[in-house]
Write a protein that holds these residues in place. Structure first.
Motif, PDB file in Angstrom:
ATOM      1  N   TYR A 215       0.839  -1.199   0.000  1.00 48.40           N
ATOM      2  CA  TYR A 215       0.000   0.000   0.000  1.00 48.40           C
ATOM      3  C   TYR A 215       0.872   1.246   0.000  1.00 48.40           C
ATOM      4  CZ  TYR A 215      -4.317   2.577   0.658  1.00 48.40           C
ATOM      5  OH  TYR A 215      -5.397   3.392   0.454  1.00 48.40           O
ATOM      6  N   GLU A 216       0.589   2.152  -0.934  1.00 48.84           N
ATOM      7  CA  GLU A 216       1.319   3.416  -1.010  1.00 48.84           C
ATOM      8  C   GLU A 216       0.677   4.413  -0.057  1.00 48.84           C
ATOM      9  OE1 GLU A 216       1.210   6.686  -4.246  1.00 48.84           O
ATOM     10  OE2 GLU A 216       2.793   5.297  -4.889  1.00 48.84           O
ATOM     11  N   LEU A 217       1.378   4.706   1.037  1.00 46.06           N
ATOM     12  CA  LEU A 217       0.848   5.587   2.067  1.00 46.06           C
ATOM     13  C   LEU A 217       1.431   6.984   1.884  1.00 46.06           C
ATOM     14  CD1 LEU A 217      -0.978   5.554   4.609  1.00 46.06           C
ATOM     15  CD2 LEU A 217       1.087   5.153   5.958  1.00 46.06           C
ATOM     16  N   LYS A 218       0.558   7.944   1.642  1.00 45.31           N
ATOM     17  CA  LYS A 218       0.974   9.319   1.393  1.00 45.31           C
ATOM     18  C   LYS A 218       1.399   9.989   2.700  1.00 45.31           C
ATOM     19  CE  LYS A 218      -2.360   9.715  -2.385  1.00 45.31           C
ATOM     20  NZ  LYS A 218      -3.615  10.374  -2.841  1.00 45.31           N
ATOM     21  N   PRO A 219       2.216  11.037   2.618  1.00 49.23           N
ATOM     22  CA  PRO A 219       2.589  11.770   3.835  1.00 49.23           C
ATOM     23  C   PRO A 219       1.358  12.286   4.580  1.00 49.23           C
ATOM     24  CG  PRO A 219       3.989  12.420   2.001  1.00 49.23           C
ATOM     25  CD  PRO A 219       2.918  11.548   1.417  1.00 49.23           C
ATOM     26  N   ASN A 220       1.342  12.037   5.885  1.00 42.53           N
ATOM     27  CA  ASN A 220       0.286  12.485   6.796  1.00 42.53           C
ATOM     28  C   ASN A 220      -1.063  11.776   6.593  1.00 42.53           C
ATOM     29  OD1 ASN A 220       2.041  14.455   8.025  1.00 42.53           O
ATOM     30  ND2 ASN A 220       1.747  15.705   6.184  1.00 42.53           N
ATOM     31  N   GLU A 221      -1.118  10.849   5.666  1.00 38.85           N
ATOM     32  CA  GLU A 221      -2.308  10.000   5.541  1.00 38.85           C
ATOM     33  C   GLU A 221      -2.273   8.967   6.665  1.00 38.85           C
ATOM     34  OE1 GLU A 221      -4.248   6.719   2.426  1.00 38.85           O
ATOM     35  OE2 GLU A 221      -2.401   7.785   1.915  1.00 38.85           O
ATOM     36  N   VAL A 222      -3.423   8.644   7.211  1.00 38.42           N
ATOM     37  CA  VAL A 222      -3.497   7.660   8.293  1.00 38.42           C
ATOM     38  C   VAL A 222      -4.099   6.368   7.749  1.00 38.42           C
ATOM     39  CG1 VAL A 222      -4.428   7.119  10.573  1.00 38.42           C
ATOM     40  CG2 VAL A 222      -3.745   9.474  10.024  1.00 38.42           C
ATOM     41  N   PHE A 223      -3.339   5.299   7.856  1.00 37.27           N
ATOM     42  CA  PHE A 223      -3.817   3.976   7.465  1.00 37.27           C
ATOM     43  C   PHE A 223      -4.379   3.303   8.713  1.00 37.27           C
ATOM     44  CE2 PHE A 223      -3.677  -0.509   6.633  1.00 37.27           C
ATOM     45  CZ  PHE A 223      -3.878  -0.654   5.263  1.00 37.27           C
ATOM     46  N   VAL A 224      -5.672   3.023   8.709  1.00 39.87           N
ATOM     47  CA  VAL A 224      -6.339   2.417   9.858  1.00 39.87           C
ATOM     48  C   VAL A 224      -6.604   0.951   9.539  1.00 39.87           C
ATOM     49  CG1 VAL A 224      -8.300   2.522  11.434  1.00 39.87           C
ATOM     50  CG2 VAL A 224      -7.405   4.633  10.402  1.00 39.87           C
ATOM     51  N   THR A 225      -6.085   0.065  10.357  1.00 39.07           N
ATOM     52  CA  THR A 225      -6.295  -1.369  10.134  1.00 39.07           C
ATOM     53  C   THR A 225      -7.674  -1.785  10.635  1.00 39.07           C
ATOM     54  OG1 THR A 225      -5.474  -2.123  12.288  1.00 39.07           O
ATOM     55  CG2 THR A 225      -3.833  -1.709  10.560  1.00 39.07           C
ATOM     56  N   PRO A 226      -8.168  -2.937  10.197  1.00 36.34           N
ATOM     57  CA  PRO A 226      -9.429  -3.450  10.743  1.00 36.34           C
ATOM     58  C   PRO A 226      -9.298  -3.793  12.222  1.00 36.34           C
ATOM     59  CG  PRO A 226      -8.781  -4.644   8.765  1.00 36.34           C
ATOM     60  CD  PRO A 226      -7.610  -3.831   9.168  1.00 36.34           C
ATOM     61  N   GLU A 227     -10.417  -3.945  12.862  1.00 38.18           N
ATOM     62  CA  GLU A 227     -10.441  -4.312  14.270  1.00 38.18           C
ATOM     63  C   GLU A 227     -10.246  -5.818  14.435  1.00 38.18           C
ATOM     64  OE1 GLU A 227     -13.769  -0.883  15.350  1.00 38.18           O
ATOM     65  OE2 GLU A 227     -14.358  -2.961  15.006  1.00 38.18           O
ATOM     66  N   PHE A 228      -9.346  -6.197  15.315  1.00 33.71           N
ATOM     67  CA  PHE A 228      -9.227  -7.577  15.763  1.00 33.71           C
ATOM     68  C   PHE A 228      -9.893  -7.667  17.121  1.00 33.71           C
ATOM     69  CE2 PHE A 228      -6.716 -10.730  18.285  1.00 33.71           C
ATOM     70  CZ  PHE A 228      -7.220 -11.866  17.666  1.00 33.71           C
ATOM     71  N   ILE A 229     -10.807  -8.615  17.267  1.00 35.63           N
ATOM     72  CA  ILE A 229     -11.610  -8.725  18.484  1.00 35.63           C
ATOM     73  C   ILE A 229     -11.348 -10.090  19.110  1.00 35.63           C
ATOM     74  CG2 ILE A 229     -13.940  -8.559  19.425  1.00 35.63           C
ATOM     75  CD1 ILE A 229     -13.949  -7.548  15.990  1.00 35.63           C
ATOM     76  N   PHE A 230     -11.065 -10.110  20.414  1.00 37.81           N
ATOM     77  CA  PHE A 230     -10.780 -11.396  21.039  1.00 37.81           C
ATOM     78  C   PHE A 230     -11.277 -11.442  22.479  1.00 37.81           C
ATOM     79  CE2 PHE A 230      -7.066  -8.868  22.234  1.00 37.81           C
ATOM     80  CZ  PHE A 230      -6.750  -9.297  23.518  1.00 37.81           C
ATOM     81  N   THR A 231     -11.411 -12.657  22.961  1.00 40.69           N
ATOM     82  CA  THR A 231     -11.708 -12.897  24.369  1.00 40.69           C
ATOM     83  C   THR A 231     -10.864 -14.072  24.839  1.00 40.69           C
ATOM     84  OG1 THR A 231     -13.472 -13.250  26.006  1.00 40.69           O
ATOM     85  CG2 THR A 231     -13.626 -14.504  23.973  1.00 40.69           C
ATOM     86  N   LEU A 232     -10.549 -14.085  26.117  1.00 38.33           N
ATOM     87  CA  LEU A 232      -9.774 -15.162  26.718  1.00 38.33           C
ATOM     88  C   LEU A 232     -10.611 -15.773  27.829  1.00 38.33           C
ATOM     89  CD1 LEU A 232      -6.947 -16.483  26.561  1.00 38.33           C
ATOM     90  CD2 LEU A 232      -6.221 -14.905  28.350  1.00 38.33           C
ATOM     91  N   SER A 233     -10.879 -17.060  27.716  1.00 36.98           N
ATOM     92  CA  SER A 233     -11.715 -17.752  28.684  1.00 36.98           C
ATOM     93  C   SER A 233     -10.913 -18.829  29.396  1.00 36.98           C
ATOM     94  CB  SER A 233     -12.914 -18.403  27.974  1.00 36.98           C
ATOM     95  OG  SER A 233     -13.570 -19.332  28.817  1.00 36.98           O
ATOM     96  N   ASN A 234     -11.105 -18.966  30.706  1.00 35.62           N
ATOM     97  CA  ASN A 234     -10.509 -20.087  31.438  1.00 35.62           C
ATOM     98  C   ASN A 234     -11.556 -21.151  31.756  1.00 35.62           C
ATOM     99  OD1 ASN A 234     -11.980 -18.886  33.470  1.00 35.62           O
ATOM    100  ND2 ASN A 234     -10.198 -18.172  34.633  1.00 35.62           N
ATOM    101  N   GLN A 235     -12.709 -21.037  31.099  1.00 34.09           N
ATOM    102  CA  GLN A 235     -13.783 -22.022  31.266  1.00 34.09           C
ATOM    103  C   GLN A 235     -14.286 -22.519  29.913  1.00 34.09           C
ATOM    104  OE1 GLN A 235     -16.823 -20.757  34.164  1.00 34.09           O
ATOM    105  NE2 GLN A 235     -15.358 -19.225  34.892  1.00 34.09           N
ATOM    106  N   GLY A 236     -13.380 -22.658  28.968  1.00 33.55           N
ATOM    107  CA  GLY A 236     -13.722 -23.270  27.699  1.00 33.55           C
ATOM    108  C   GLY A 236     -14.379 -22.347  26.700  1.00 33.55           C
ATOM    109  N   ALA A 237     -14.728 -22.943  25.535  1.00 31.56           N
ATOM    110  CA  ALA A 237     -15.282 -22.177  24.421  1.00 31.56           C
ATOM    111  C   ALA A 237     -16.696 -21.692  24.693  1.00 31.56           C
ATOM    112  CB  ALA A 237     -15.260 -23.024  23.154  1.00 31.56           C
ATOM    113  N   GLY A 238     -17.454 -22.433  25.504  1.00 29.55           N
ATOM    114  CA  GLY A 238     -18.826 -22.034  25.775  1.00 29.55           C
ATOM    115  C   GLY A 238     -18.905 -20.665  26.418  1.00 29.55           C
ATOM    116  N   LYS A 239     -18.093 -20.442  27.421  1.00 29.46           N
ATOM    117  CA  LYS A 239     -18.085 -19.149  28.095  1.00 29.46           C
ATOM    118  C   LYS A 239     -17.589 -18.052  27.160  1.00 29.46           C
ATOM    119  CE  LYS A 239     -16.573 -16.817  32.316  1.00 29.46           C
ATOM    120  NZ  LYS A 239     -16.164 -15.582  31.600  1.00 29.46           N
ATOM    121  N   ALA A 240     -16.570 -18.366  26.358  1.00 28.81           N
ATOM    122  CA  ALA A 240     -16.061 -17.376  25.408  1.00 28.81           C
ATOM    123  C   ALA A 240     -17.134 -16.996  24.390  1.00 28.81           C
ATOM    124  CB  ALA A 240     -14.822 -17.930  24.698  1.00 28.81           C
TER     125      ALA A 240
END
Length: 732
Positions: free
Chosen positions: A277-302
């Protein structure tokens, strides 16, 4: 001399600030999880901890600082830097890659500041600013925490002030690290009509990559989700599990790399494939959101964490009701007229649903949309089918007593269309090669602002002329093929990124102008299923495969990340050998709808469907707002069971399905979850065929929550395609 003293003063001040920052860890936390970052003496920011929330801040100083310190300390040179660039001393997969104006291909980011913004009592944003001390390049790392839901959302902003544009060839949204004896990855794969299949594997030394190169949507063969078991395989109700997804309706990539010390780094973001990607001076490149959760009670709780977060914060109208509907596609296909549609609207009212949805085939005149080979792009009502236009259909639906919805696919074009005749340069296609047509269509180039305005205008015109339209089904049947943008010309490597940005901007514009409009996102079935798009849509279509057997697997997979309120499931004629009851019971665990000719039904079947709609509407607070529990997996049994439990634990619904039992097999009781052990509950089977009686031995009985969760209920049988839906009501 004075200037030299001033420079020394600034240097000492900077070092003092970095030492102070090192003494004050950056804590990014929810009610259950801590992500703790530290600034090292070298000014770089490292992950020090990611796990269950720690009780004592005074002990943070004891946490390790994983700094790559040099060859004299090789054992501890793990270098858990939060945003490492290629070309430095880290030899594993980086988060960022750049080529500067002078040709140099590295950056090293050092801490500048951290800022905390408390949005409300539950949501907090932490922003970490870092800069390269050699080149004028900076990154801002954003961490948005949802305390009660135990969700962390992250993204990165990249900018520079070099004299000319720079080329960035890696631009991850986030990087996370773990150290565990073993790592087990559950990934999601499939294709049309077999979405969200689940497979697992142990990760050993080296890299595992999950990615797509579809361009216009996130999923087809691979899906933008993962589960990572830390120490053991991912289990439903126990164990440490990281669950993550990316909010991007295009090419994504997850990289899992186990190093020589058996640490793992997880890198999430846009797939950099063919996308320098060609990023111009002072242009802001915003990445997509990465969303996560950490569970100590398995996938169901997550999963339940994701469900709560989605309803409360991410999905359009996430806290509002959902509309039941009757679609015409399975009963008519392209073959309909005004009279036929008006008859179906009356059927919809008789069925008891809220909405009639007109599907594909209503547009095109010079190139009539009588099949999928023509008409896309010409969003004018087909006069031969619908001489009185959409306003007449909206009025007819209103007269019948239901709302009106309509299907669109405005990002696509058929070569047989007036739009293509007029604007062939608006389509993504090669200028000097034979064109390949996926489903007889091409993708419009939404990197072009003029095309973006056109696509928005399709929906805007439809809604302006028909403001009582209550529902849009937005389809996207083709990935990008013939990759070339006439608009971008010499910047073809930006097409994958800029096209998706154009798509997302159209979504945003429509949602902002029509905030009350219900919108289903669809893409050749369930190929658009990301939380980036769902900011602007109320629900998603999981799959064109509505065979109830297959749907149980598909819905099991989608439920890992999406609440039932978001997952559309329709009763259709697919696998007509199964009963209408079985097909309806499968759809009822999600946002239920219908897509079949009601005249095909026998009188008792129609009566059953009408009662099922009443039951669904009555139980919406439990189904759409309650906690979801996966009890018995179809992957591990010839049966499957799930349940919804209201937030106050006063009501629940148990769904039990017999798939393909073996003769005289051993049947086990199903242990329920999520109930209050101190409360008593009465059981009542619902969704029974007219005149039928429940075959459950415990129907009508009262049990404590404790009994139901520890002993369970015998709800499975050896009958194929059999189902039970049991209402569980507190009777204290």
């Amino acid at each position: 001399m004075k200037k030299t003293n001033f420079i020394v003063f600034l240097f000492l001040l900077c070092m003092a600030q970095m030492r102070a920052a090192e003494q004050r860890p950056i804590r990014i936390s929810t009610a259950e999880t801590d992500l703790i970052l530290r600034v090292a003496p070298n000014g770089r920011v490292y992950q020090s901890y990611l796990g269950s929330r720690l009780l004592n801040e005074s002990e943070f100083a004891n946490l390790p600082l994983y700094v790559r310190s040099g060859s004299d300390d090789a054992v501890s040179t793990r270098g858990w830097e939060i945003y490492p660039c290629s070309g430095a001393e880290d030899y594993y997969e980086p988060a960022f890659g750049i080529q500067h104006n002078d040709g140099n291909m590295t950056s090293i980011f050092r801490f500048v500041s951290s800022e905390v913004k408390k949005q409300d009592d539950n949501v907090t944003e932490t922003i970490i600013t870092m800069k390269d001390d050699v080149y004028p390049v900076s990154v801002k790392m954003h961490y948005l925490t949802y305390a009660k839901e135990n969700i962390i959302k992250t993204w990165t902003e990249i900018s520079h002030s070099e004299k000319k544009p720079v080329s960035i060839f890696l631009y991850a949204s986030n990087m996370l690290y773990f150290e565990s004896p073993k790592y087990y990855l559950t990934e999601f794969c499939g294709d049309w009509a077999k979405e969200m299949g689940m497979t697992s594997q142990e990760l050993k030394f080296g890299k595992k990559i999950i990615d797509t190169k579809l361009g216009s949507r996130a999923a087809m063969q691979s899906y933008p989700f993962f589960q990572l078991g830390l120490g053991d395989v991912v289990r439903e109700n126990e164990g440490d599990v990281l669950m993550g997804t990316i909010g991007w309706t295009g090419n994504f990539r997850f990289t899992f790399e186990v190093d020589n010390m058996n640490n793992i780094r997880i890198i999430s973001g846009i797939n950099p494939y063919a996308s320098n990607y060609e990023l111009k001076p002072n242009e802001v490149f915003v990445t997509p959101e990465f969303i996560f959760t950490l569970s100590n009670q398995g996938a169901g709780k997550a999963s339940r964490s994701f469900h709560d977060w989605a309803r409360n914060y991410q999905v359009k109208r996430g806290k509002d009701d959902r509309l039941t509907l009757l679609n015409n596609w399975e009963s008519t296909g392209f073959n309909f007229d005004e009279k036929k549609l008006e008859e179906i609207m009356v059927e919809a009212k008789d069925l008891g649903v809220d909405l009639f949805l007109l599907d594909d085939g209503w547009f095109g005149n010079k190139y009539p949309r009588v099949n999928d080979r023509a008409g896309l792009g010409d969003w004018e009502v087909m006069k031969s089918k619908l001489p009185n236009g959409i306003p007449n259909l909206v009025k007819a639906a209103k007269d019948a007593g239901v709302k009106f919805g309509i299907w669109v696919e405005p990002e696509m074009v058929n070569p047989k269309s007036e739009l293509f005749d007029k604007h062939p340069d608006w389509a993504i296609r090669q200028p000097n090669r034979e064109t390949y047509y996926y489903r007889n269509q091409l993708v419009l180039d939404l990197s072009n602002p003029e095309v973006e305005d056109y696509v928005f205008g399709v929906v805007d015109k439809l809604m302006t002329e028909n403001p009582e339209i209550a529902f849009l089904k937005w389809d996207c049947n083709s990935p990008i093929t013939n990759i070339y943008s006439p608009y971008l010309k010499g910047k073809q490597n930006q097409l994958y990124v800029d096209h998706v940005r154009g798509v997302m901007n159209v979504f945003k514009r429509v949602a902002e102008k029509y905030p009350d409009l219900y919108m289903m996102i669809c893409s050749g079935g369930g190929a658009r299923c990301d939380y980036g798009a769902l900011k602007y849509f109320t629900e998603l279509w999981c799959s064109d495969d509505t065979d109830p057997f297959e749907r149980l697997y598909i819905q099991w997979g989608f439920s890992q990340f999406f609440p039932s309120k978001v997952m559309c499931a329709h009763v259709t004629s697919w696998n007509w050998k199964t009963s209408v009851k079985f097909r309806t019971d499968v759809a009822m665990m999600c946002k239920m709808g219908f897509d079949l000719g009601l005249k095909e039904l026998k009188p008792d079947e129609l009566t059953f469907c009408q009662q099922a709609v009443k039951n669904f509407n009555r139980l919406k607070p439990v189904i759409l707002e309650g906690d979801f529990y996966r009890l018995v997996s179809p992957y591990e049994s010839n049966h499957t069971a799930v349940m919804h439990v209201s937030k106050d634990k006063n009501a629940a619904l148990l769904y039990a399905y017999d798939l393909h039992p073996r003769y005289a097999e051993k049947l086990y009781p199903v242990k329920l979850q999520g109930l209050d052990p101190e409360k008593n509950y009465k059981l009542e089977e619902i969704n029974l065929m007219p005149g039928a009686k429940s075959t459950l031995a415990d129907n009508g009985k009262v049990f404590s929550g404790d009994y139901l969760m520890k002993v369970g209920l015998r709800v499975f049988t050896i009958a194929e395609a059999n189902s039970h839906v049991v209402e569980i009501k507190c009777c204290d």
